[in-house]
Design a protein around this motif. Structure first.
Motif, PDB file in Angstrom:
ATOM      1  N   LEU A   6      52.742 -44.899 -21.700  1.00 13.68           N
ATOM      2  CA  LEU A   6      52.149 -45.285 -22.980  1.00 13.68           C
ATOM      3  C   LEU A   6      51.356 -46.576 -22.829  1.00 13.68           C
ATOM      4  CD1 LEU A   6      51.869 -44.619 -25.969  1.00 13.68           C
ATOM      5  CD2 LEU A   6      53.939 -45.938 -26.403  1.00 13.68           C
ATOM      6  N   ARG A   7      51.880 -47.506 -22.036  1.00 13.55           N
ATOM      7  CA  ARG A   7      51.145 -48.744 -21.792  1.00 13.55           C
ATOM      8  C   ARG A   7      49.814 -48.444 -21.108  1.00 13.55           C
ATOM      9  NH1 ARG A   7      50.213 -51.987 -17.567  1.00 13.55           N
ATOM     10  NH2 ARG A   7      49.882 -54.223 -17.981  1.00 13.55           N
ATOM     11  N   PHE A   8      49.820 -47.533 -20.143  1.00 16.18           N
ATOM     12  CA  PHE A   8      48.587 -47.143 -19.448  1.00 16.18           C
ATOM     13  C   PHE A   8      47.587 -46.541 -20.428  1.00 16.18           C
ATOM     14  CE2 PHE A   8      46.297 -43.649 -17.282  1.00 16.18           C
ATOM     15  CZ  PHE A   8      45.506 -44.417 -16.434  1.00 16.18           C
ATOM     16  N   VAL A   9      48.083 -45.706 -21.328  1.00 20.10           N
ATOM     17  CA  VAL A   9      47.207 -45.098 -22.338  1.00 20.10           C
ATOM     18  C   VAL A   9      46.549 -46.178 -23.182  1.00 20.10           C
ATOM     19  CG1 VAL A   9      47.219 -43.725 -24.456  1.00 20.10           C
ATOM     20  CG2 VAL A   9      48.416 -42.895 -22.425  1.00 20.10           C
ATOM     21  N   HIS A  10      47.314 -47.173 -23.596  1.00 19.42           N
ATOM     22  CA  HIS A  10      46.768 -48.250 -24.417  1.00 19.42           C
ATOM     23  C   HIS A  10      45.733 -49.073 -23.647  1.00 19.42           C
ATOM     24  CE1 HIS A  10      50.532 -48.117 -27.197  1.00 19.42           C
ATOM     25  NE2 HIS A  10      49.547 -47.370 -27.665  1.00 19.42           N
ATOM     26  N   VAL A  11      45.990 -49.270 -22.355  1.00 19.85           N
ATOM     27  CA  VAL A  11      45.029 -50.005 -21.525  1.00 19.85           C
ATOM     28  C   VAL A  11      43.707 -49.252 -21.462  1.00 19.85           C
ATOM     29  CG1 VAL A  11      44.506 -50.711 -19.151  1.00 19.85           C
ATOM     30  CG2 VAL A  11      46.746 -51.215 -20.148  1.00 19.85           C
ATOM     31  N   ILE A  12      43.777 -47.948 -21.281  1.00 22.62           N
ATOM     32  CA  ILE A  12      42.548 -47.140 -21.227  1.00 22.62           C
ATOM     33  C   ILE A  12      41.817 -47.182 -22.563  1.00 22.62           C
ATOM     34  CG2 ILE A  12      41.616 -44.822 -20.875  1.00 22.62           C
ATOM     35  CD1 ILE A  12      42.774 -46.248 -18.370  1.00 22.62           C
ATOM     36  N   ALA A  13      42.567 -47.027 -23.631  1.00 25.06           N
ATOM     37  CA  ALA A  13      41.943 -47.018 -24.959  1.00 25.06           C
ATOM     38  C   ALA A  13      41.304 -48.359 -25.284  1.00 25.06           C
ATOM     39  CB  ALA A  13      42.982 -46.660 -26.013  1.00 25.06           C
TER      40      ALA A  13
ATOM     41  N   THR B  38      34.922 -49.076 -16.854  1.00 25.02           N
ATOM     42  CA  THR B  38      36.175 -49.811 -16.632  1.00 25.02           C
ATOM     43  C   THR B  38      37.379 -48.890 -16.805  1.00 25.02           C
ATOM     44  OG1 THR B  38      35.152 -51.845 -17.454  1.00 25.02           O
ATOM     45  CG2 THR B  38      37.553 -51.782 -17.382  1.00 25.02           C
ATOM     46  N   ALA B  39      37.331 -48.050 -17.832  1.00 25.15           N
ATOM     47  CA  ALA B  39      38.433 -47.118 -18.081  1.00 25.15           C
ATOM     48  C   ALA B  39      38.590 -46.132 -16.938  1.00 25.15           C
ATOM     49  CB  ALA B  39      38.183 -46.373 -19.389  1.00 25.15           C
ATOM     50  N   LEU B  40      37.473 -45.625 -16.422  1.00 24.30           N
ATOM     51  CA  LEU B  40      37.544 -44.665 -15.320  1.00 24.30           C
ATOM     52  C   LEU B  40      38.102 -45.313 -14.059  1.00 24.30           C
ATOM     53  CD1 LEU B  40      34.187 -42.703 -15.813  1.00 24.30           C
ATOM     54  CD2 LEU B  40      36.520 -41.885 -16.249  1.00 24.30           C
ATOM     55  N   ASP B  41      37.770 -46.576 -13.828  1.00 25.87           N
ATOM     56  CA  ASP B  41      38.351 -47.293 -12.690  1.00 25.87           C
ATOM     57  C   ASP B  41      39.870 -47.403 -12.825  1.00 25.87           C
ATOM     58  OD1 ASP B  41      35.971 -47.658 -11.371  1.00 25.87           O
ATOM     59  OD2 ASP B  41      35.592 -49.656 -12.204  1.00 25.87           O
ATOM     60  N   GLN B  42      40.346 -47.658 -14.045  1.00 15.43           N
ATOM     61  CA  GLN B  42      41.786 -47.737 -14.303  1.00 15.43           C
ATOM     62  C   GLN B  42      42.454 -46.386 -14.037  1.00 15.43           C
ATOM     63  OE1 GLN B  42      43.667 -50.297 -15.153  1.00 15.43           O
ATOM     64  NE2 GLN B  42      42.286 -51.887 -15.906  1.00 15.43           N
TER      65      GLN B  42
ATOM     66  N   LEU C  55      37.932 -34.497 -14.221  1.00 11.08           N
ATOM     67  CA  LEU C  55      39.236 -34.614 -14.874  1.00 11.08           C
ATOM     68  C   LEU C  55      39.398 -35.986 -15.504  1.00 11.08           C
ATOM     69  CD1 LEU C  55      42.155 -33.708 -15.462  1.00 11.08           C
ATOM     70  CD2 LEU C  55      42.764 -34.506 -13.156  1.00 11.08           C
ATOM     71  N   TYR C  56      39.023 -37.040 -14.788  1.00 11.41           N
ATOM     72  CA  TYR C  56      39.189 -38.396 -15.295  1.00 11.41           C
ATOM     73  C   TYR C  56      38.330 -38.641 -16.538  1.00 11.41           C
ATOM     74  CZ  TYR C  56      41.419 -39.242 -10.759  1.00 11.41           C
ATOM     75  OH  TYR C  56      42.241 -39.193  -9.660  1.00 11.41           O
ATOM     76  N   ARG C  57      37.141 -38.061 -16.547  1.00 11.64           N
ATOM     77  CA  ARG C  57      36.286 -38.205 -17.729  1.00 11.64           C
ATOM     78  C   ARG C  57      36.886 -37.476 -18.931  1.00 11.64           C
ATOM     79  NH1 ARG C  57      31.439 -40.522 -16.658  1.00 11.64           N
ATOM     80  NH2 ARG C  57      30.919 -40.721 -14.434  1.00 11.64           N
ATOM     81  N   SER C  58      37.518 -36.348 -18.648  1.00  9.43           N
ATOM     82  CA  SER C  58      38.186 -35.614 -19.725  1.00  9.43           C
ATOM     83  C   SER C  58      39.376 -36.404 -20.263  1.00  9.43           C
ATOM     84  CB  SER C  58      38.649 -34.248 -19.200  1.00  9.43           C
ATOM     85  OG  SER C  58      39.384 -33.552 -20.183  1.00  9.43           O
ATOM     86  N   ILE C  59      40.139 -37.031 -19.356  1.00  8.41           N
ATOM     87  CA  ILE C  59      41.268 -37.865 -19.781  1.00  8.41           C
ATOM     88  C   ILE C  59      40.774 -39.033 -20.620  1.00  8.41           C
ATOM     89  CG2 ILE C  59      43.069 -39.435 -18.960  1.00  8.41           C
ATOM     90  CD1 ILE C  59      43.393 -37.572 -16.540  1.00  8.41           C
ATOM     91  N   TYR C  60      39.708 -39.668 -20.160  1.00 13.95           N
ATOM     92  CA  TYR C  60      39.154 -40.807 -20.918  1.00 13.95           C
ATOM     93  C   TYR C  60      38.698 -40.368 -22.301  1.00 13.95           C
ATOM     94  CZ  TYR C  60      35.882 -44.294 -22.562  1.00 13.95           C
ATOM     95  OH  TYR C  60      35.227 -45.203 -23.349  1.00 13.95           O
ATOM     96  N   SER C  61      38.044 -39.206 -22.368  1.00 13.21           N
ATOM     97  CA  SER C  61      37.564 -38.715 -23.653  1.00 13.21           C
ATOM     98  C   SER C  61      38.714 -38.493 -24.630  1.00 13.21           C
ATOM     99  CB  SER C  61      36.789 -37.414 -23.453  1.00 13.21           C
ATOM    100  OG  SER C  61      36.367 -36.865 -24.691  1.00 13.21           O
TER     101      SER C  61
ATOM    102  N   HIS D 150      39.861 -41.395 -28.026  1.00 10.08           N
ATOM    103  CA  HIS D 150      39.932 -40.991 -29.430  1.00 10.08           C
ATOM    104  C   HIS D 150      41.320 -41.238 -30.026  1.00 10.08           C
ATOM    105  CE1 HIS D 150      36.274 -38.801 -28.189  1.00 10.08           C
ATOM    106  NE2 HIS D 150      35.934 -38.881 -29.465  1.00 10.08           N
ATOM    107  N   GLY D 151      42.155 -41.966 -29.275  1.00 12.65           N
ATOM    108  CA  GLY D 151      43.447 -42.380 -29.821  1.00 12.65           C
ATOM    109  C   GLY D 151      44.505 -41.311 -29.841  1.00 12.65           C
ATOM    110  N   GLU D 152      44.399 -40.302 -28.960  1.00 11.60           N
ATOM    111  CA  GLU D 152      45.392 -39.233 -28.922  1.00 11.60           C
ATOM    112  C   GLU D 152      46.525 -39.666 -27.985  1.00 11.60           C
ATOM    113  OE1 GLU D 152      43.737 -35.378 -28.233  1.00 11.60           O
ATOM    114  OE2 GLU D 152      41.900 -35.847 -29.330  1.00 11.60           O
TER     115      GLU D 152
END
Length: 215
Positions: free
Chosen positions: A72-79, A86-90, A111-117, A121-123
């Protein structure tokens, strides 16, 4: 339904057998083989693995909760990343060590771009705290540790000759160490006999170390 990974199940069973063998071998060497010594070995094996099971069950719950909190912390960092690069590097830093050996660079990038997308959006995961699966997995962990005492307990309960019972117990536990290694080979793609003998040898070495250190 099994809530544990094969590695968790086999590791817990291996550890439980090592603890039991340590107790029963120590009783064989130090107890003199009398009835009191056999009873002490049985009580000691059950008590040691009960304690071991409680400890490992607690650690299982802690680790499961920790992993979800970390995710969850990782998700918040990406968001919260200032831009997509920067998000894709993470994301690469987190997932490349896992996926690099089994995927192509282009597929990972997609895959990483899909994860970032998705994350942008806060999912987020709905829950990160203690869950029912954690409790069930912990119970399974405890039961595996306790079941490891059965090979030691049954001969000691059935035989009227304590020393003979202890020897049978030790023989059964050593045999089960081999079986655990033999079954482990199914998941790691090695020779089953080699794995069985290797894990049995490792178990005996660990037992010897434990007894030598007063365990």
């Amino acid at each position: 339904m099994n809530y544990l990974k094969p590695s968790e199940t086999l590791s817990e069973l291996f550890a439980g057998l090592v603890v039991v063998l340590t107790v029963t071998l120590a009783a064989s060497v130090l107890g003199g083989g009398d009835e009191a010594g056999a009873t002490t070995a049985l009580i000691g094996a059950i008590g040691a693995n009960t304690a071991w099971g409680i400890i490992d069950a607690s650690l299982y719950v802690m680790n499961a909760t920790f992993d979800r909190k970390r995710q969850l912390r990782f998700v918040h960092v990406i968001a919260a990343s200032p831009d997509e690069a920067t998000a894709l590097d993470q994301i690469r830093g987190e997932l490349d060590p896992i996926l690099e050996s089994v995927t192509k660079a282009g597929d990972r990038d997609q895959l990483y771009r899909s994860i970032y997308s998705t994350l942008a959006h806060g999912e987020f995961p709905a829950r990160s705290g203690l869950q029912r699966d954690d409790i069930v997995g912990a119970i399974q962990m405890f039961c595996i540790a306790l079941c490891a005492t059965l090979p030691a307990a049954i001969p000691l309960l059935l035989s009227s000759h304590p020393m003979q019972a202890l020897r049978i117990s030790n023989f059964l536990v050593v045999g089960l160490l081999f079986i655990v290694g033999y079954y482990w080979a199914k998941y790691v793609d090695v020779n089953r006999w080699f794995a069985g003998l290797g894990l049995m040898s490792l178990g005996l070495i660990l037992v010897g170390v434990a007894i030598a250190l007063g365990g």
